[in-house]
Design an enzyme around this catalytic site. Sequence first.
Site, PDB file in Angstrom:
ATOM      1  N   GLY A 242       0.810  -1.213   0.000  1.00  0.00           N
ATOM      2  CA  GLY A 242       0.000   0.000   0.000  1.00  0.00           C
ATOM      3  C   GLY A 242       0.841   1.260   0.000  1.00  0.00           C
ATOM      4  O   GLY A 242       0.446   2.286  -0.559  1.00  0.00           O
ATOM      5  N   ARG A 243       2.023   1.180   0.604  1.00  0.00           N
ATOM      6  CA  ARG A 243       2.917   2.341   0.638  1.00  0.00           C
ATOM      7  C   ARG A 243       3.375   2.737  -0.755  1.00  0.00           C
ATOM      8  O   ARG A 243       3.657   3.910  -1.015  1.00  0.00           O
ATOM      9  CB  ARG A 243       4.119   2.041   1.531  1.00  0.00           C
ATOM     10  N   TYR A 362      -0.817   8.917   6.604  1.00  0.00           N
ATOM     11  CA  TYR A 362      -1.505   7.628   6.533  1.00  0.00           C
ATOM     12  C   TYR A 362      -0.682   6.534   5.868  1.00  0.00           C
ATOM     13  O   TYR A 362       0.298   6.785   5.203  1.00  0.00           O
ATOM     14  CB  TYR A 362      -2.897   7.746   5.928  1.00  0.00           C
ATOM     15  N   GLU A 363      -1.118   5.306   6.141  1.00  0.00           N
ATOM     16  CA  GLU A 363      -0.406   4.085   5.740  1.00  0.00           C
ATOM     17  C   GLU A 363       1.051   4.093   6.208  1.00  0.00           C
ATOM     18  O   GLU A 363       1.962   3.669   5.499  1.00  0.00           O
ATOM     19  CB  GLU A 363      -0.537   3.841   4.235  1.00  0.00           C
ATOM     20  N   GLY A 364       1.224   4.612   7.415  1.00  0.00           N
ATOM     21  CA  GLY A 364       2.550   4.684   8.025  1.00  0.00           C
ATOM     22  C   GLY A 364       3.109   6.086   7.960  1.00  0.00           C
ATOM     23  O   GLY A 364       3.404   6.584   6.878  1.00  0.00           O
TER      24      GLY A 364
END
Length: 380
Positions: A242-243, A362-364
């Site tokens: 996803g990153r 988001y997503e880390g």
Amino acid sequence: MNFSLSEEQKLIKQAAKDFAKQQLLPTILERDELQKFPKEEIEKLSELGFMGMMVAPEFGGSGLDTLSYVLAMEEISKVDASTSVIMSVNNSLVCWGLEKFGNQDQKEKYLKPLASGKKIGAFCLSEPEAGSDATSQKTTAIDQGDHYLLNGTKNWITNGSSASTYLVMAQTDVAKGHKGINTFIVEKDSPGFTVGPKENKLGIRSSDTHTLIFDQVKVPKENRIGADGFGFTFAMKTLSGGRIGIAAQALGIAAGAYELALDYAKQREAFGKPIGGHQAVAFKLAQMHTKIEAARQLVYKAAWEKDQGLNYDLSSAMAKLNASEVAMWASVEAVQIFGGNGFVKEYHVERLMRDAKITQIYEGTSEIQQLVISRAILQE
């Protein structure tokens, strides 16, 4: 090293670019202002096959590589990061996770409509007390024999109200810590499942972000993904891919801001010549172009590694960290080049600046990416 795109990839990039300008740009200001979900635009995006780009055709997808997906994400994000995050979550987190780790029945029932765009998915990991610390899941799923009872709250969920299928991480055995976490497929119409109010956000305002509440929600045993205790590993592996999607989004935001600033610098005059002819502006553009191209190479490399079946955990973290930092910096510089006009919504750069910020979160978060990177390089 080959830096050229295939003919198919060039066509995908052009199709995404045309779609962004023709279908997204005309409605983006209204949708941003009203926080209006791009329902019709997503339906058209689905017709292009962009909601399940990496999914095999047998499950309703386009069967494309990760680089093609990144190219499309970049072009969509140049214009509309709200639409691109909807696309990213469905592609990178939901469809990829189901295809990679779901069983045949789960793929037939859930993946096919998601990959075709007939339905939209959501990825539900974050909680009020479990953001960066994803191991601290308070949502529980108690084994009742033939089903689980799901209770808890999820926060900041993209596609929160528009999704039909939710991948929910929950703790089934607190004593086992993160090894007691599982991932469940939850349908929207499940009794006890409530979607909270839409968040009023700084950026990506036409995507819908909600809190989700689960109160004694019955989840069939067959809706658990993978073996018992696989949930945390599922989440981490899925987020790693996803990153790459969010890195491509950040890259697109940066490139979109740069392209607007470049055009403006050629047209806007001050002191008898276009402002791009003044070194103060010209050097900003030079720095923007260089940093964006460097970010692009990191993003494309991460996509390439994923397509080659290599370990891409480090490259995806580097790509997201760098691209998100460049997106924030470049969009601020674009506003500065536009001057007073940059503060006005109709010129779009202030929106890109607002949209850029979330890519660092988001997503880390950027801090988590640095943690991932530092651990990887210290273990080499």
